[in-house]
Design a protein around this motif. Structure first.
Motif, mmCIF file in Angstrom:
data_model
loop_
_atom_site.group_PDB
_atom_site.id
_atom_site.type_symbol
_atom_site.label_atom_id
_atom_site.label_comp_id
_atom_site.label_asym_id
_atom_site.label_seq_id
_atom_site.Cartn_x
_atom_site.Cartn_y
_atom_site.Cartn_z
ATOM 1 N N MET A 1 -44.294 27.978 -23.885
ATOM 2 C CA MET A 1 -43.652 26.805 -23.295
ATOM 3 C C MET A 1 -42.437 27.234 -22.465
ATOM 4 O O MET A 1 -41.600 28.002 -22.944
ATOM 5 C CB MET A 1 -43.188 25.855 -24.402
ATOM 6 N N PRO A 2 -42.325 26.789 -21.206
ATOM 7 C CA PRO A 2 -41.123 27.099 -20.426
ATOM 8 C C PRO A 2 -39.868 26.646 -21.170
ATOM 9 O O PRO A 2 -39.868 25.581 -21.807
ATOM 10 C CB PRO A 2 -41.324 26.304 -19.133
ATOM 11 N N LEU A 3 -38.824 27.435 -21.103
ATOM 12 C CA LEU A 3 -37.673 27.178 -21.957
ATOM 13 C C LEU A 3 -36.913 25.913 -21.575
ATOM 14 O O LEU A 3 -36.241 25.321 -22.423
ATOM 15 C CB LEU A 3 -36.749 28.392 -21.956
ATOM 16 N N ASP A 4 -37.000 25.487 -20.318
ATOM 17 C CA ASP A 4 -36.384 24.193 -19.987
ATOM 18 C C ASP A 4 -37.151 23.063 -20.662
ATOM 19 O O ASP A 4 -36.564 22.058 -21.076
ATOM 20 C CB ASP A 4 -36.312 23.980 -18.470
ATOM 21 N N HIS A 5 -38.474 23.243 -20.837
ATOM 22 C CA HIS A 5 -39.263 22.265 -21.590
ATOM 23 C C HIS A 5 -38.925 22.337 -23.082
ATOM 24 O O HIS A 5 -38.915 21.316 -23.768
ATOM 25 C CB HIS A 5 -40.756 22.515 -21.390
ATOM 26 N N VAL A 6 -38.657 23.543 -23.568
ATOM 27 C CA VAL A 6 -38.246 23.711 -24.963
ATOM 28 C C VAL A 6 -36.956 22.943 -25.231
ATOM 29 O O VAL A 6 -36.829 22.234 -26.236
ATOM 30 C CB VAL A 6 -38.054 25.203 -25.298
ATOM 31 N N VAL A 7 -35.988 23.090 -24.333
ATOM 32 C CA VAL A 7 -34.704 22.398 -24.509
ATOM 33 C C VAL A 7 -34.914 20.885 -24.494
ATOM 34 O O VAL A 7 -34.322 20.155 -25.295
ATOM 35 C CB VAL A 7 -33.703 22.834 -23.426
ATOM 36 N N ALA A 8 -35.765 20.410 -23.581
ATOM 37 C CA ALA A 8 -36.047 18.970 -23.524
ATOM 38 C C ALA A 8 -36.716 18.497 -24.812
ATOM 39 O O ALA A 8 -36.392 17.423 -25.341
ATOM 40 C CB ALA A 8 -36.932 18.652 -22.321
ATOM 41 N N ARG B 1 -36.403 19.914 -27.774
ATOM 42 C CA ARG B 1 -35.387 19.949 -28.834
ATOM 43 C C ARG B 1 -34.464 18.732 -28.740
ATOM 44 O O ARG B 1 -34.079 18.151 -29.761
ATOM 45 C CB ARG B 1 -34.575 21.234 -28.733
ATOM 46 N N ASP B 2 -34.092 18.350 -27.525
ATOM 47 C CA ASP B 2 -33.257 17.152 -27.353
ATOM 48 C C ASP B 2 -33.976 15.914 -27.886
ATOM 49 O O ASP B 2 -33.358 15.046 -28.524
ATOM 50 C CB ASP B 2 -32.907 16.960 -25.874
ATOM 51 N N ALA B 3 -35.282 15.822 -27.642
ATOM 52 C CA ALA B 3 -36.061 14.692 -28.157
ATOM 53 C C ALA B 3 -36.095 14.723 -29.684
ATOM 54 O O ALA B 3 -35.996 13.675 -30.342
ATOM 55 C CB ALA B 3 -37.470 14.724 -27.582
#
Length: 210
Positions: free
Chosen positions: A170-177, A179-181
């Motif tokens: 998973m692209p890490l910007d998607h990972v951060v999103a 995690r925020d969810a």
């Protein structure tokens, strides 16, 4: 040793003396393993930690950046080399997709990797704070328990942050999103549980007065 260059507790202050006393106060369990810590400290070169961020990783179809040239990060997440290997993997996949049309390949490469590696830089900095102090907080321990419990129940629908980073593509910007969810879901769950508890308590008290 990670510390500021200047200030009250810094490399500059240690250069003036007190190295052994500093290690005795902060790291007493390893002091006996370090030998002559004063000599070792003064013989070692102090270097800066840097983060490199680039808006794009290519110039037209002629130049491509990858690895530390594109996204050097501090070492606190242990993902720097993995990110470089993933650069090469993504590039290879894009060559398979577009052939040797470097305009398309490098444009897509930048679009995929730049946001992902910028997120990695943020995660690495955040993990320093987590390792430094968060791991002893009850709220952190509870969150780790919740992550494990929810993953056991929901499987891949709820992956802990480190699992998403380390064991998926998973692209890490998607990972951060993601995690925020998850953070929002946990906060909402805690609020709902607290409100339900309060409502239940009020209902019980009301009925006990009858």
């Amino acid at each position: 040793l990670f510390a500021p260059f200047q200030g009250e507790r810094s490399f500059e202050s240690l250069e003036r003396g007190g190295v052994r006393e500093f290690f005795k106060a902060e790291f007493p369990d390893v002091l006996a393993l370090l030998g002559d810590v004063d000599e070792s400290f003064h013989m070692s070169k102090t270097g800066p930690l840097v983060t490199v961020r680039c808006e794009k990783y290519n110039f037209k179809s002629t130049v491509m950046l990858l690895g530390d040239a594109a996204h050097a990060v501090v070492p606190f997440y242990g993902q720097g080399m993995n990110a470089a290997l993933e650069d090469a993997t993504v590039f290879d996949e894009l060559v398979d997709k577009f052939g040797w049309d470097m305009d398309k390949v490098l444009q897509e490469y930048s679009a995929i990797r730049a946001p992902s590696c910028s997120a990695l830089a943020d995660l690495a900095l955040h993990n320093y704070v987590e390792m430094r102090s968060s791991v002893v907080r009850p709220s952190y321990i509870l969150r780790r328990f919740l992550d494990r419990a929810l993953h056991a129940v929901l499987g891949d629908r709820w992956l802990p942050l480190y699992s998403m980073v380390t064991f998926t593509r998973m692209p890490l910007d998607h990972v951060v999103a993601a995690r925020d969810a998850q953070d929002r879901a946990v906060r909402n769950g805690v609020r709902f549980t607290a409100l339900a508890g309060i409502a239940g308590g009020v209902w019980w008290w009301w009925n006990s007065q009858k």
